[in-house]
Design a protein around this motif. Structure first.
Motif, mmCIF file in Angstrom:
data_model
loop_
_atom_site.group_PDB
_atom_site.id
_atom_site.type_symbol
_atom_site.label_atom_id
_atom_site.label_comp_id
_atom_site.label_asym_id
_atom_site.label_seq_id
_atom_site.Cartn_x
_atom_site.Cartn_y
_atom_site.Cartn_z
ATOM 1 N N ALA A 1 0.794 -1.159 -0.079
ATOM 2 C CA ALA A 1 0.215 -0.473 0.129
ATOM 3 C C ALA A 1 0.435 1.056 -0.417
ATOM 4 O O ALA A 1 0.139 1.743 -0.689
ATOM 5 N N ALA A 2 2.138 1.135 0.750
ATOM 6 C CA ALA A 2 2.887 2.310 1.116
ATOM 7 C C ALA A 2 3.705 2.683 -0.247
ATOM 8 O O ALA A 2 3.721 3.887 -0.909
ATOM 9 N N LEU A 3 4.386 1.692 -0.919
ATOM 10 C CA LEU A 3 5.399 1.866 -2.576
ATOM 11 C C LEU A 3 4.431 1.411 -3.584
ATOM 12 O O LEU A 3 4.809 0.738 -4.213
ATOM 13 N N TRP A 4 2.592 1.563 -3.209
ATOM 14 C CA TRP A 4 1.562 1.084 -4.626
ATOM 15 C C TRP A 4 2.366 1.464 -5.964
ATOM 16 O O TRP A 4 2.606 0.650 -6.729
ATOM 17 N N LYS A 5 2.568 2.858 -6.370
ATOM 18 C CA LYS A 5 3.292 3.413 -7.323
ATOM 19 C C LYS A 5 4.970 2.949 -7.702
ATOM 20 O O LYS A 5 4.739 2.430 -8.527
ATOM 21 N N GLU A 6 5.268 3.100 -7.255
ATOM 22 C CA GLU A 6 6.718 3.049 -6.733
ATOM 23 C C GLU A 6 6.728 1.230 -7.148
ATOM 24 O O GLU A 6 7.692 0.398 -8.405
ATOM 25 N N LYS B 1 5.108 -0.542 -8.550
ATOM 26 C CA LYS B 1 3.741 -0.857 -10.489
ATOM 27 C C LYS B 1 5.080 0.099 -10.389
ATOM 28 O O LYS B 1 5.209 -1.473 -11.917
ATOM 29 N N LEU B 2 5.944 1.042 -10.932
ATOM 30 C CA LEU B 2 6.248 1.230 -12.676
ATOM 31 C C LEU B 2 8.044 0.309 -12.158
ATOM 32 O O LEU B 2 7.859 -0.005 -13.627
ATOM 33 N N LEU C 1 14.541 7.048 -8.731
ATOM 34 C CA LEU C 1 13.647 5.629 -8.274
ATOM 35 C C LEU C 1 14.876 4.956 -7.664
ATOM 36 O O LEU C 1 15.544 4.252 -8.138
ATOM 37 N N ILE D 1 14.039 -1.335 -4.413
ATOM 38 C CA ILE D 1 12.273 -1.546 -4.270
ATOM 39 C C ILE D 1 11.938 -2.810 -5.130
ATOM 40 O O ILE D 1 11.437 -3.414 -4.347
#
Lengths: 264, 376
Positions: free
Chosen positions: B159-164, B166-167, B180, B185
């Motif tokens: 939840a906290a790192l969702w967009k990172e 995903k990318l 990033l 990650i």
């Protein structure tokens, strides 16, 4: 980083003594390169001449054996926000479950920051970028349903939302149709006219003079750099392409048929 | 004790169902990233490689202490992941060969340690062999806390790192260009997958654990349009497979959970591959059949038009046999469909009693358009 004195800040891109190797083979050898701000520059050379490697080194994705890179006088690590990157579109799996709009918003992830989700303003920005490329009707489309040219436009829209000062594009015109090529080049010209610097890895020697005002010709080493009229000469072409090239009178040229380039 | 009796005591069923749902959904959710990052086999190597850790954990603790066993499993898994990385970097071996070597060496060591450990007092009660194929009925109420903790850690991180995340999963090079910390990650995702494997061992066992990771994600991919939906659906499929498999195995004496879970999960994958709208095989067959019909119809219309033009009569009554001579007998239903769509019309042509057709204006228009499409 910010406190370091600027090094060659008059150039958008300054590369000095850059050498990169894959195994024992040098992919780039002793590259010295300066690109002034506000030009549209083509990076041209045969397959395996290190064009993609050069872009990746400038972005800091590869660690050079020697040399350094400065963007507007600063190391590339300090300039991430001002650089927009368009990788080759074959670099990703287009069957990834996501939409066009979502991919474009990825260009904003660096700016949105940790622990925050993209909001309405970011969506609007991404929509505007898609509209610039004529892709606004595809915003909710699955990326797996796009054609090659549409994939390329999505990648460019993703870089466009970064509102960068320097754009690095890796073969944006590879295997796209004439319509897409025109949309992309029109956009890049608009960006250049706004004072941004565009660096394009380019394969089609027949369009270099029409599209670009600056040019870098290379084959592992730099063969020539400067305004297109000065660099695009039969002598430089022979030095870069060797026997691969059938010269037709006065610099209108046809590269040899081999086109596929292994990913570095 | 008889597992049937265990099952019907209050609380046991609940523990098994809760534990299996937690483990299935945790492995399913994280498996989505393993599948999308094309690292399915890393999960297999990691889960096999945990066996020596399981045995060492038991040997050191001396009892069935889940904490010690899972810690051992986790350390062994981490060592395996590190070995794969070192082998691919230092030698000319490719990832698949490195995975194969690491998997078999670690698993062999694990089997040797397992035979040693089973000679020790208390080994039977510890149920070490249940870690081979999984045994849901062996899950204790206290174990639920560990599973819940790992699930909370994984969902919190995602939840906290969702967009990172995903990318980095979609385009790691671009993520790096944006600045990033891609390596960190990626390491976080691999770590979470390793944790999911370790706590899932009790349910599916080291040999078949990878099915809980891969099968729900592969099935979920068929149905969804976004990464978020894929992770949720994969978690749901994983939970369903886990609970079904656990209940079946707990209700029969001596039936290991792992194989049952795998069979359930495989059924979900099979149905998804065949029937999922848009991506499923059935849909593809339907699309292809529709395309074939359309092509057959076009050929018939073109033949009619050619004959009509040859006679200089737009409504020339063409005998069906002529068309068959020109382009072969149309597949069953082709003529009927063209008639229903109003492209051709039945006409009488006395004294002949065979079927005659004429091309309607609509049919002419369609044939013209098809011809236009083929112009360069």
């Amino acid at each position: 980083m910010q406190d370091q004195p600027l090094h060659e800040p008059q150039f958008a891109l300054h590369v000095e003594d850059l050498t990169v190797t894959y195994g024992a083979q040098p992919a780039l050898w002793d590259i010295d390169l300066d690109i002034p701000p506000g030009v549209m520059a083509a990076v041209v050379g045969p397959n395996g001449s290190g064009k993609s490697t050069l872009l990746k080194s400038v972005l800091g994705l590869l660690r050079p054996v020697a040399g350094h890179v400065r963007l507007f006088g600063r190391p590339s690590g300090a300039m991430r926000a001002r650089v927009g990157y368009v990788p080759q579109r074959t670099a990703v799996d287009w069957d990834f479950p996501t939409t066009v709009l979502d991919v474009v918003m990825m260009g904003l992830y660096g700016r949105i920051g940790w622990l925050r989700r993209p909001g309405a303003a970011h969506r609007a920005q991404a929509m505007a970028a898609l509209a610039e490329l004529g892709m606004q009707d595809y915003a909710d489309r699955q990326i797996s349903q796009l054609s090659g040219g549409q994939q390329q436009r999505v990648f460019i829209a993703r870089a466009l939302v970064q509102e960068a000062d320097l754009y690095l594009l890796d073969e944006p015109l590879a295997a796209v149709d004439a319509m897409t090529e025109r949309v992309i080049m029109d956009l890049l010209k608009r960006l250049r006219d706004q004072g941004r610097t565009i660096v394009v890895v380019h394969h089609d020697l027949t369009t270099v003079q029409r599209y670009f005002d600056w040019m870098v010709m290379m084959n592992v080493r730099i063969i020539g750099q400067g305004p297109v009229a000065e660099v695009f000469t039969a002598e430089n072409l022979r030095a870069a392409y060797g026997g691969q090239l059938a010269l037709i009178e006065g610099g209108a040229v046809t590269p040899a048929p081999a086109r596929t380039e292994p990913p570095p | 004790m008889n597992p049937l009796e265990l099952l019907f005591q209050p609380g046991i069923v609940q523990t098994v169902v809760l534990g299996s749902a937690l483990l299935g959904s945790l492995a399913g959710a994280l498996g989505a990233f393993a599948v999308l990052r094309q690292q399915s086999l890393l999960g297999d190597a990691l889960s096999h490689a945990t066996l020596p850790g399981v045995c060492l954990g038991f040997l050191v603790a001396g009892t069935r202490d889940l904490g010690a066993i899972l810690l051992g499993a986790f350390l062994a898994g981490a060592l395996a992941a590190l070995s794969v990385m070192l082998i691919t970097r230092a030698t000319r071996l490719k990832t698949d060969a490195a995975l194969g070597i690491v998997l078999s060496v670690f698993f062999a060591v694990g089997v040797v340690l397992l035979t040693l450990a089973q000679g020790r007092p208390g080994a039977a009660q510890a149920g070490l062999s249940t870690f081979l194929f999984g045994q849901a009925a062996a899950i204790l109420r206290a174990d639920l806390w560990i599973m819940g903790g790992v699930a909370a850690l994984a969902s919190g991180t995602l939840a906290a790192l969702w967009k990172e995340v995903k990318l980095v999963t979609f385009d790691p090079d671009y993520a790096r260009a944006l600045g990033l910390p891609v390596l960190a990650i990626e390491a976080t995702i691999t770590l979470l997958i390793a944790l999911a494997i370790v706590v899932g061992l009790q349910l599916a066992g080291v040999i078949l654990m990878v099915a809980l990771l891969i099968a729900p994600a592969a099935a979920a991919r068929q149905w969804v349009q976004s990464l978020g939906a894929m992770v949720w659906l994969s978690a749901a499929f994983g939970a369903a497979a886990g609970v079904t498999g656990a209940l079946i195995s707990a209700s029969a004496r001596g039936l290991a959970t792992g194989p049952v879970v795998v069979l359930v999960a495989s059924a979900v994958v099979l149905v998804s591959l065949v029937a999922a709208p848009g991506r499923g095989l059935v849909w593809r067959w339907l699309r292809e059949a529709r395309a074939r019909r359309a092509i057959a119809g076009r050929r018939v219309l073109a033949a009619f038009q050619g004959i009509a033009e040859a006679h200089g009569d737009r409504t020339y009554p063409t005998e069906e046999g002529m068309v068959e001579t020109l382009i072969g007998r149309p597949a069953p239903g082709v003529m009927d469909r063209l008639e229903r769509d109003g492209f051709i019309r039945r006409v009488d042509h006395p004294p002949e009693t065979t079927r005659h057709w004429e091309l309607t204006e609509k049919g002419h228009a369609r044939a013209d358009r098809e011809r236009g499409d083929r112009k360069p």
